[in-house]
Design an enzyme around this catalytic site. Structure first.
Site, PDB file in Angstrom:
ATOM      1  N   ASP A  94       1.063  -1.406   0.040  1.00 59.64           N
ATOM      2  CA  ASP A  94       0.494   0.109   0.029  1.00 59.64           C
ATOM      3  C   ASP A  94       0.592   1.279  -0.009  1.00 59.64           C
ATOM      4  O   ASP A  94       2.158   1.133   0.496  1.00 59.64           O
ATOM      5  CB  ASP A  94      -1.234   0.182   1.735  1.00 59.64           C
ATOM      6  CG  ASP A  94      -2.283   0.563   0.869  1.00 59.64           C
ATOM      7  OD1 ASP A  94      -2.410   1.303  -0.382  1.00 59.64           O
ATOM      8  OD2 ASP A  94      -2.739   1.531   2.059  1.00 59.64           O
TER       9      ASP A  94
ATOM     10  N   ASN B 174       0.914   3.456  -2.925  1.00 60.68           N
ATOM     11  CA  ASN B 174       1.873   4.075  -3.930  1.00 60.68           C
ATOM     12  C   ASN B 174       1.100   5.268  -4.538  1.00 60.68           C
ATOM     13  O   ASN B 174       2.181   6.339  -4.959  1.00 60.68           O
ATOM     14  CB  ASN B 174       0.926   2.586  -5.225  1.00 60.68           C
ATOM     15  CG  ASN B 174       1.850   1.154  -4.745  1.00 60.68           C
ATOM     16  OD1 ASN B 174       3.019   2.085  -4.572  1.00 60.68           O
ATOM     17  ND2 ASN B 174       1.294   0.637  -5.959  1.00 60.68           N
TER      18      ASN B 174
ATOM     19  N   TRP C  91       2.644   7.852  -2.625  1.00 65.48           N
ATOM     20  CA  TRP C  91       4.023   8.701  -3.408  1.00 65.48           C
ATOM     21  C   TRP C  91       4.518   8.797  -4.051  1.00 65.48           C
ATOM     22  O   TRP C  91       5.429   9.860  -4.546  1.00 65.48           O
ATOM     23  CB  TRP C  91       4.723   6.586  -3.240  1.00 65.48           C
ATOM     24  CG  TRP C  91       6.424   6.507  -3.709  1.00 65.48           C
ATOM     25  CD1 TRP C  91       7.128   6.448  -2.139  1.00 65.48           C
ATOM     26  CD2 TRP C  91       7.040   6.771  -4.905  1.00 65.48           C
ATOM     27  NE1 TRP C  91       8.398   6.267  -2.987  1.00 65.48           N
ATOM     28  CE2 TRP C  91       8.114   6.281  -4.196  1.00 65.48           C
ATOM     29  CE3 TRP C  91       6.429   6.497  -6.037  1.00 65.48           C
ATOM     30  CZ2 TRP C  91       9.258   6.846  -4.819  1.00 65.48           C
ATOM     31  CZ3 TRP C  91       7.667   7.592  -7.162  1.00 65.48           C
ATOM     32  CH2 TRP C  91       8.842   7.175  -6.671  1.00 65.48           C
TER      33      TRP C  91
ATOM     34  N   ARG D  45      -0.687   9.405  -9.908  1.00 60.62           N
ATOM     35  CA  ARG D  45      -0.997   8.458  -9.230  1.00 60.62           C
ATOM     36  C   ARG D  45       0.147   7.047  -9.608  1.00 60.62           C
ATOM     37  O   ARG D  45       0.825   6.129  -9.100  1.00 60.62           O
ATOM     38  CB  ARG D  45      -2.166   7.872  -8.983  1.00 60.62           C
ATOM     39  CG  ARG D  45      -2.504   8.825  -7.659  1.00 60.62           C
ATOM     40  CD  ARG D  45      -3.837   8.682  -7.315  1.00 60.62           C
ATOM     41  NE  ARG D  45      -4.893   6.683  -7.051  1.00 60.62           N
ATOM     42  CZ  ARG D  45      -3.955   6.313  -5.428  1.00 60.62           C
ATOM     43  NH1 ARG D  45      -3.986   7.615  -4.982  1.00 60.62           N
ATOM     44  NH2 ARG D  45      -4.128   6.212  -5.705  1.00 60.62           N
TER      45      ARG D  45
ATOM     46  N   HIS E  89       2.704   3.540  -8.661  1.00 63.56           N
ATOM     47  CA  HIS E  89       1.921   2.380  -8.904  1.00 63.56           C
ATOM     48  C   HIS E  89       3.483   1.348 -10.346  1.00 63.56           C
ATOM     49  O   HIS E  89       4.215   0.162  -9.129  1.00 63.56           O
ATOM     50  CB  HIS E  89       1.061   2.222  -9.783  1.00 63.56           C
ATOM     51  CG  HIS E  89      -0.305   2.472  -9.675  1.00 63.56           C
ATOM     52  ND1 HIS E  89      -1.218   1.969  -7.938  1.00 63.56           N
ATOM     53  CD2 HIS E  89      -1.017   2.928  -9.570  1.00 63.56           C
ATOM     54  CE1 HIS E  89      -1.849   2.624  -6.994  1.00 63.56           C
ATOM     55  NE2 HIS E  89      -1.995   2.997  -8.640  1.00 63.56           N
TER      56      HIS E  89
ATOM     57  N   THR F  67     -10.724  -6.033  -4.904  1.00 59.74           N
ATOM     58  CA  THR F  67     -11.593  -6.860  -5.485  1.00 59.74           C
ATOM     59  C   THR F  67     -12.359  -4.860  -4.985  1.00 59.74           C
ATOM     60  O   THR F  67     -13.116  -4.072  -6.062  1.00 59.74           O
ATOM     61  CB  THR F  67     -13.593  -7.516  -4.686  1.00 59.74           C
ATOM     62  OG1 THR F  67     -12.546  -8.428  -4.669  1.00 59.74           O
ATOM     63  CG2 THR F  67     -14.606  -7.190  -5.038  1.00 59.74           C
TER      64      THR F  67
ATOM     65  N   ASN G 299     -10.793  -2.770  -5.502  1.00 59.58           N
ATOM     66  CA  ASN G 299     -10.172  -1.310  -6.599  1.00 59.58           C
ATOM     67  C   ASN G 299     -10.902  -1.296  -7.693  1.00 59.58           C
ATOM     68  O   ASN G 299     -10.369  -0.308  -8.372  1.00 59.58           O
ATOM     69  CB  ASN G 299      -9.057  -1.750  -6.303  1.00 59.58           C
ATOM     70  CG  ASN G 299      -7.751  -1.851  -4.792  1.00 59.58           C
ATOM     71  OD1 ASN G 299      -7.061  -2.421  -4.925  1.00 59.58           O
ATOM     72  ND2 ASN G 299      -8.143  -0.826  -4.370  1.00 59.58           N
TER      73      ASN G 299
ATOM     74  N   ARG H 166     -11.860   2.590  -7.952  1.00 61.65           N
ATOM     75  CA  ARG H 166     -11.235   3.351  -8.726  1.00 61.65           C
ATOM     76  C   ARG H 166     -11.865   3.968  -9.706  1.00 61.65           C
ATOM     77  O   ARG H 166     -12.140   3.252 -10.599  1.00 61.65           O
ATOM     78  CB  ARG H 166      -9.960   3.140  -8.148  1.00 61.65           C
ATOM     79  CG  ARG H 166      -9.201   2.872  -6.795  1.00 61.65           C
ATOM     80  CD  ARG H 166      -8.299   2.718  -6.500  1.00 61.65           C
ATOM     81  NE  ARG H 166      -7.772   2.120  -5.086  1.00 61.65           N
ATOM     82  CZ  ARG H 166      -6.792   2.346  -4.879  1.00 61.65           C
ATOM     83  NH1 ARG H 166      -5.483   2.205  -5.787  1.00 61.65           N
ATOM     84  NH2 ARG H 166      -6.172   1.985  -4.167  1.00 61.65           N
TER      85      ARG H 166
HETATM   86  C1  IPE Z   1      -5.447  -2.982  -0.585  1.00 61.84           C
HETATM   87  O1  IPE Z   1      -4.883  -1.154  -0.689  1.00 61.84           O
HETATM   88  C2  IPE Z   1      -5.662  -3.279  -1.427  1.00 61.84           C
HETATM   89  C3  IPE Z   1      -4.098  -3.938  -2.460  1.00 61.84           C
HETATM   90  C4  IPE Z   1      -2.870  -3.040  -1.679  1.00 61.84           C
HETATM   91  C5  IPE Z   1      -3.632  -4.282  -3.351  1.00 61.84           C
HETATM   92  P1  IPE Z   1      -6.017   0.155  -0.441  1.00 61.84           P
HETATM   93  O2  IPE Z   1      -5.412   0.730  -0.426  1.00 61.84           O
HETATM   94  O3  IPE Z   1      -6.858  -0.569  -1.475  1.00 61.84           O
HETATM   95  O4  IPE Z   1      -6.711   0.206   1.218  1.00 61.84           O
HETATM   96  P2  IPE Z   1      -7.745   0.930   1.608  1.00 61.84           P
HETATM   97  O5  IPE Z   1      -8.945   0.884   0.543  1.00 61.84           O
HETATM   98  O6  IPE Z   1      -7.629   2.349   1.615  1.00 61.84           O
HETATM   99  O7  IPE Z   1      -8.528   0.246   2.604  1.00 61.84           O
HETATM  100  C1  IPE Z   2      -1.731   0.007  -3.447  1.00 58.41           C
HETATM  101  O1  IPE Z   2      -1.276   1.130  -3.505  1.00 58.41           O
HETATM  102  C2  IPE Z   2      -1.915  -0.680  -4.787  1.00 58.41           C
HETATM  103  C3  IPE Z   2      -3.059  -0.918  -4.423  1.00 58.41           C
HETATM  104  C4  IPE Z   2      -4.267  -0.817  -4.236  1.00 58.41           C
HETATM  105  C5  IPE Z   2      -3.427  -1.427  -5.996  1.00 58.41           C
HETATM  106  P1  IPE Z   2      -3.052   2.616  -3.453  1.00 58.41           P
HETATM  107  O2  IPE Z   2      -2.639   3.307  -4.849  1.00 58.41           O
HETATM  108  O3  IPE Z   2      -3.924   2.039  -2.770  1.00 58.41           O
HETATM  109  O4  IPE Z   2      -1.627   3.847  -2.511  1.00 58.41           O
HETATM  110  P2  IPE Z   2      -2.286   4.956  -1.701  1.00 58.41           P
HETATM  111  O5  IPE Z   2      -3.469   4.296  -0.877  1.00 58.41           O
HETATM  112  O6  IPE Z   2      -3.382   5.369  -2.097  1.00 58.41           O
HETATM  113  O7  IPE Z   2      -1.409   6.372  -1.682  1.00 58.41           O
HETATM  114 MG    MG Z   3      -3.878   2.631  -0.497  1.00 58.05          MG
END
Ligand code: IPE
Ligand code: IPE
Ligand code: MG
Length: 248
Positions: A20, A22, A25, A33, A37, A66, A68, A71
Site C-alpha cells: 500500500d 503507491n 508516494w 498516481r 504504481h 475487489t 479497487n 477507483r
Molecule cells: C489494499 O489497499 C489493496 C491492495 C493493496 C491491493 P487499498 O489502498 O485499496 O486499501 P484501503 O481501501 O485503503 O483499505
Molecule cells: C496500493 O497503493 C496499490 C493498489 C491498491 C493497487 P494505493 O494506490 O492504494 O496507494 P495509496 O493508498 O492511495 O497511497
Molecule cells: Mg491504498
C-alpha cells in the site's frame, strides 16, 4: 542489518504483503498516481528476489482488491496494463530464479489480455520448484469465503460430502489458498493499520507487521527487518508463555 546471504533466522514459510501507499508516494514526488504504481514494481522485484533468496516458500502479494474496481476508470485501466506488461516482462526472471507464479481471486473478472498473460506466465513457470509467488488479483476475502460456501453447498447437494463431515479442514479445501499453508507473517506498508478484506480466514493467527514506509520505498532489507521483528514475537496460539517455553 544482515544481508540476505547471511540471514539465518527462523524464516516464515509463507509471507503475505498488502502493498500500500503507491498513490501517496506519487503525490509526494509531485507525480500522477500511476507513476507510484510503476515505481511499486521495483519493490515487487526486490522483495520477490529477497524472499526467494532466504528460502521463503510462499509469497502472497495483494496487488488488486475487489474494492479497487471502484477507483477512477483511468487508474484501473492503467493498473491492468501495468499488470500485463509486468507479467510479460518478468516471466523469464521468475524462471531464472526457479519461482512459480500463481494467482488467487476472481481472475475471470480481469480484462481478457490480463487473464491470458497471467495464465501464460502461470503455465510457463508451473514446473519451477522454488518459491511460489502468489498474486492476489481482483481478490477479496469475503468474496473468497462466499465462493467457498457456495461450492461446498453444491457438493453437499450432490452427496459428495455429508453435512456432518464439515469442519475447518474441509472448509479450507474450498478456499483459493487450499494448497498453501496460512501466512505466519503479514506485512502492510504505508502506515495503514487494517486488513482491507485480505485473507481473513488465513490470517487468523498470523503475526501482523505494519511499517510507515510507502510501498515504492520498500526493498528486500525492509523485508529482512520485518522478519527480524517476527523473530522477536512469541506465537502462543492460545497457550500460556510457560507452556510455550516448556513445549507442552
Ligand atoms: C489494499 O489497499 C489493496 C491492495 C493493496 C491491493 P487499498 O489502498 O485499496 O486499501 P484501503 O481501501 O485503503 O483499505
Ligand atoms: C496500493 O497503493 C496499490 C493498489 C491498491 C493497487 P494505493 O494506490 O492504494 O496507494 P495509496 O493508498 O492511495 O497511497
Ligand atoms: Mg491504498
Amino acid at each position: 542489518m544482515p544481508s540476505t546471504a547471511e540471514h539465518k533466522e527462523n524464516i516464515p514459510e509463507h509471507i503475505a504483503i498488502i502493498m500500500d501507499g503507491n498513490g501517496r508516494w506519487a503525490k509526494k514526488h509531485g507525480k500522477a498516481r500511476v507513476f507510484g504504481h510503476r515505481s511499486g514494481v521495483k519493490s515487487v522485484r526486490s522483495v520477490t528476489e529477497g524472499a526467494a533468496e532466504i528460502g521463503v516458500k510462499y509469497l502472497t502479494l495483494y496487488a488488486f482488491s475487489t474494492e479497487n474496481w471502484n477507483r477512477p476508470r483511468a487508474e484501473v485501466t492503467a493498473l491492468m496494463q501495468l499488470l500485463v506488461s509486468t507479467i510479460a516482462k518478468e516471466t523469464k526472471t521468475l524462471s531464472k530464479n526457479n519461482i512459480k507464479l500463481q494467482a488467487i481471486g476472481d481472475l475471470k473478472s480481469l480484462p481478457a489480455s490480463c487473464f491470458q498473460e497471467l495464465n501464460k506466465a502461470i503455465a510457463s513457470t508451473a514446473n519451477n520448484s522454488g518459491m511460489t509467488l502468489n498474486l492476489a488479483l481482483s481478490y477479496s476475502s469475503k468474496w473468497e469465503i462466499m465462493e467457498a460456501v457456495k461450492e461446498l453447498l453444491t457438493d453437499v447437494k450432490k452427496g459428495k460430502i455429508q453435512d456432518d463431515e464439515i469442519d475447518e479442514a474441509v472448509f479450507k479445501n474450498y478456499l483459493c489458498t487450499k494448497e498453501i499453508p496460512d501466512p505466519e507473517l503479514l506485512i502492510r506498508t504505508s502506515g495503514e493499520h487494517r486488513i482491507s478484506n485480505f485473507l481473513l480466514w488465513q490470517l487468523a493467527y498470523s503475526e501482523l507487521y505494519f511499517t510507515d514506509k510507502l510501498w515504492p520505498d520498500f526493498r528486500k532489507d525492509d523485508l529482512l527487518q520485518a522478519i527480524d521483528d517476527y523473530n522477536k514475537r512469541e506465537r502462543r496460539f492460545g497457550k500460556t508463555s510457560e507452556q510455550i517455553a516448556t513445549k507442552k
